[in-house]
Write a protein that holds these residues in place. Structure first.
Motif, mmCIF file in Angstrom:
data_model
loop_
_atom_site.group_PDB
_atom_site.id
_atom_site.type_symbol
_atom_site.label_atom_id
_atom_site.label_comp_id
_atom_site.label_asym_id
_atom_site.label_seq_id
_atom_site.Cartn_x
_atom_site.Cartn_y
_atom_site.Cartn_z
ATOM 1 N N ALA A 285 11.584 2.322 -3.263
ATOM 2 C CA ALA A 285 10.582 2.638 -2.243
ATOM 3 C C ALA A 285 9.441 1.616 -2.252
ATOM 4 O O ALA A 285 8.953 1.203 -1.188
ATOM 5 C CB ALA A 285 10.032 4.042 -2.479
ATOM 6 N N THR A 286 9.035 1.182 -3.435
ATOM 7 C CA THR A 286 7.943 0.211 -3.537
ATOM 8 C C THR A 286 8.336 -1.140 -2.956
ATOM 9 O O THR A 286 7.602 -1.727 -2.150
ATOM 10 C CB THR A 286 7.519 0.047 -5.007
ATOM 11 O OG1 THR A 286 7.169 1.318 -5.562
ATOM 12 C CG2 THR A 286 6.332 -0.888 -5.123
ATOM 13 N N VAL A 287 9.503 -1.639 -3.356
ATOM 14 C CA VAL A 287 9.959 -2.939 -2.858
ATOM 15 C C VAL A 287 10.239 -2.879 -1.358
ATOM 16 O O VAL A 287 9.909 -3.812 -0.608
ATOM 17 C CB VAL A 287 11.211 -3.387 -3.638
ATOM 18 C CG1 VAL A 287 11.778 -4.670 -3.049
ATOM 19 C CG2 VAL A 287 10.871 -3.598 -5.104
ATOM 20 N N LEU A 288 10.824 -1.782 -0.896
ATOM 21 C CA LEU A 288 11.140 -1.653 0.528
ATOM 22 C C LEU A 288 9.877 -1.605 1.377
ATOM 23 O O LEU A 288 9.828 -2.206 2.458
ATOM 24 C CB LEU A 288 11.974 -0.391 0.756
ATOM 25 C CG LEU A 288 12.461 -0.141 2.183
ATOM 26 C CD1 LEU A 288 13.332 -1.288 2.672
ATOM 27 C CD2 LEU A 288 13.225 1.182 2.269
ATOM 28 N N SER A 289 8.841 -0.934 0.908
ATOM 29 C CA SER A 289 7.597 -0.851 1.698
ATOM 30 C C SER A 289 6.946 -2.224 1.831
ATOM 31 O O SER A 289 6.459 -2.579 2.919
ATOM 32 C CB SER A 289 6.637 0.141 1.045
ATOM 33 O OG SER A 289 6.254 -0.289 -0.244
ATOM 34 N N THR A 290 6.935 -3.016 0.762
ATOM 35 C CA THR A 290 6.356 -4.355 0.862
ATOM 36 C C THR A 290 7.214 -5.257 1.756
ATOM 37 O O THR A 290 6.677 -6.081 2.498
ATOM 38 C CB THR A 290 6.223 -4.994 -0.530
ATOM 39 O OG1 THR A 290 7.511 -5.061 -1.160
ATOM 40 C CG2 THR A 290 5.290 -4.187 -1.405
ATOM 41 N N SER A 291 8.525 -5.080 1.723
ATOM 42 C CA SER A 291 9.406 -5.881 2.571
ATOM 43 C C SER A 291 9.199 -5.541 4.045
ATOM 44 O O SER A 291 9.160 -6.438 4.898
ATOM 45 C CB SER A 291 10.866 -5.657 2.180
ATOM 46 O OG SER A 291 11.104 -6.087 0.857
ATOM 47 N N LEU A 292 9.063 -4.263 4.366
ATOM 48 C CA LEU A 292 8.820 -3.856 5.743
ATOM 49 C C LEU A 292 7.498 -4.423 6.250
ATOM 50 O O LEU A 292 7.415 -4.930 7.381
ATOM 51 C CB LEU A 292 8.810 -2.327 5.848
ATOM 52 C CG LEU A 292 10.162 -1.621 5.751
ATOM 53 C CD1 LEU A 292 9.957 -0.113 5.710
ATOM 54 C CD2 LEU A 292 11.046 -1.993 6.940
ATOM 55 N N LEU A 293 6.468 -4.340 5.420
ATOM 56 C CA LEU A 293 5.163 -4.867 5.825
ATOM 57 C C LEU A 293 5.213 -6.374 5.996
ATOM 58 O O LEU A 293 4.667 -6.925 6.970
ATOM 59 C CB LEU A 293 4.117 -4.477 4.778
ATOM 60 C CG LEU A 293 2.666 -4.844 5.083
ATOM 61 C CD1 LEU A 293 2.218 -4.219 6.395
ATOM 62 C CD2 LEU A 293 1.755 -4.395 3.936
ATOM 63 N N GLY A 294 5.881 -7.077 5.078
ATOM 64 C CA GLY A 294 5.997 -8.533 5.199
ATOM 65 C C GLY A 294 6.789 -8.951 6.419
ATOM 66 O O GLY A 294 6.417 -9.908 7.116
ATOM 67 N N ASP A 295 7.875 -8.255 6.726
ATOM 68 C CA ASP A 295 8.665 -8.572 7.917
ATOM 69 C C ASP A 295 7.863 -8.350 9.192
ATOM 70 O O ASP A 295 7.952 -9.132 10.144
ATOM 71 C CB ASP A 295 9.932 -7.716 7.948
ATOM 72 C CG ASP A 295 10.974 -8.198 6.959
ATOM 73 O OD1 ASP A 295 10.857 -9.358 6.501
ATOM 74 O OD2 ASP A 295 11.890 -7.425 6.640
ATOM 75 N N ALA A 296 7.073 -7.265 9.221
ATOM 76 C CA ALA A 296 6.256 -6.997 10.401
ATOM 77 C C ALA A 296 5.198 -8.077 10.594
ATOM 78 O O ALA A 296 4.947 -8.519 11.727
ATOM 79 C CB ALA A 296 5.599 -5.624 10.270
ATOM 80 N N LEU A 297 4.571 -8.525 9.514
ATOM 81 C CA LEU A 297 3.592 -9.608 9.616
ATOM 82 C C LEU A 297 4.256 -10.890 10.106
ATOM 83 O O LEU A 297 3.704 -11.605 10.953
ATOM 84 C CB LEU A 297 2.938 -9.852 8.256
ATOM 85 C CG LEU A 297 1.963 -8.783 7.753
ATOM 86 C CD1 LEU A 297 1.555 -9.076 6.318
ATOM 87 C CD2 LEU A 297 0.749 -8.705 8.645
ATOM 88 N N ARG A 298 5.435 -11.192 9.593
ATOM 89 C CA ARG A 298 6.137 -12.410 10.002
ATOM 90 C C ARG A 298 6.476 -12.377 11.483
ATOM 91 O O ARG A 298 6.285 -13.366 12.191
ATOM 92 C CB ARG A 298 7.403 -12.572 9.172
ATOM 93 C CG ARG A 298 8.227 -13.808 9.536
ATOM 94 C CD ARG A 298 9.363 -13.988 8.567
ATOM 95 N NE ARG A 298 10.194 -12.784 8.507
ATOM 96 C CZ ARG A 298 11.053 -12.530 7.539
ATOM 97 N NH1 ARG A 298 11.180 -13.374 6.521
ATOM 98 N NH2 ARG A 298 11.786 -11.430 7.560
ATOM 99 N N ASP A 299 6.949 -11.255 11.980
ATOM 100 C CA ASP A 299 7.310 -11.169 13.390
ATOM 101 C C ASP A 299 6.094 -11.208 14.292
ATOM 102 O O ASP A 299 6.153 -11.737 15.406
ATOM 103 C CB ASP A 299 8.106 -9.882 13.649
ATOM 104 C CG ASP A 299 9.497 -9.922 13.030
ATOM 105 O OD1 ASP A 299 9.909 -11.028 12.605
ATOM 106 O OD2 ASP A 299 10.151 -8.879 12.962
#
Length: 310
Positions: A285-299
């Protein structure tokens, strides 16, 4: 990504003069639109809220729970999850929920320091290589290529005796040192393009020091890339620390991290799954939440990276 700097002028002046505000560009509307796009992103909402909840859970949760991470319950050895022990207990009666919170704290601290730390190194080193060129560039590129060829995981394994004799801060330094190379190459390429822009040439012509130009005009124009890298780097650092600790090369018992909890519970993953599954779910859950946030920032910052995926 805009490369116009609101403090830059293209008019010449005497050597040593700072660039004046002759061509001031109001970037507030662009920034407001960018933040609106990020806040509207479903992935940013889910990832940001989940990460905030996880951080609050890790650092506030222990004060709201009745068991300590090192306290042992003599009446519950290897007990299943219950109202008294939410995540169950291990073989010596220690509460897994309390230990998960302490391990999550350690993993978050390592990720939140090592990830941005690696990005900071990448930004400085990449900007210096791209701006100065020549011998600086050749030496830095050689170091980057060398570190990329050497498997960082195995180097950290070889350095694990150092981590054991020092505090966990040494592990943060090790993770940061071996995580900056790819982004440094990206920053170097962007800097080589930015240094040919008119406002950078004008600043050089007016005698502005090189490091001031890098700080004022180069790094702000690659800040979006660095923000994305730092966000994604948090999850990568947490995963790297957990992997090292799982194999016994990172955080050492009796200290606790998510990796040590996974290592302790792996042998009982079938017979007593709460020892392994619940800490593993916390890590995912921790790694997935940071990945989702990073992907949203990138897009949001780079629409060509995967727009309209929300």
């Amino acid at each position: 990504m805009s490369v116009l700097d609101p403090t830059t002028t293209t008019t010449a002046g005497s050597p040593g003069d700072s660039p004046g505000p002759a061509h001031v560009v109001d970037e507030q509307p662009r920034r407001s639109g960018l933040w609106r796009k990020i806040l509207r992103s479903r992935r940013a909402q889910v990832g940001g809220i989940a990460l905030l909840v996880i951080i609050l859970w890790a650092f506030v949760g222990p004060y709201l729970y009745h068991w300590d991470s090192v306290e042992s319950d003599g009446l519950a050895f290897g007990a299943a999850p219950s109202a008294s022990h939410w995540f169950g207990t291990n073989d010596i009666g220690q509460d897994i929920y309390a230990q998960t919170l302490v391990g999550l704290q350690k993993s978050l601290l390592i990720g939140l320091i090592a990830g941005p730390g690696a990005t900071l190194i990448a930004g400085i080193v990449g900007a210096m290589a791209g701006y100065f060129g020549g011998a600086w560039d050749r030496v830095i590129v050689w170091v980057i290529d060398l570190l990329l060829v050497v498997p960082s995981f195995y180097v950290l394994v070889l350095l694990s005796p150092v981590f054991k004799s020092l505090t966990w801060v040494a592990l943060i330094v090790g993770l940061a040192i071996f995580s900056w190379m790819v982004m440094a190459r990206v920053v170097r390429g962007q800097t080589m393009s930015l240094r040919e822009r008119d406002y950078v040439k004008a600043a050089r012509f007016m005698g502005v020091p090189s490091f001031t130009i890098i700080r004022r005009h180069i790094l702000p124009n690659v800040a979006s890339l660095l923000i994305i890298d730092a966000t994604l780097g948090v999850g990568a650092a947490i995963l790297a620390e957990s992997s090292l600790s799982y194999f016994g090369f990172g955080i050492q018992v009796p200290d606790v991290s998510l990796g040590t909890l996974l290592a302790a519970g792996s042998s009982a993953a079938v017979t007593r799954p709460w020892l392994f599954v619940l800490p593993a779910a916390t890590l995912i859950a921790t790694v997935l939440s940071t990945s989702l946030l990073g992907d949203a920032l990138r897009d949001a910052i780079d629409p060509t990276s995967g727009a309209n995926r929300d």
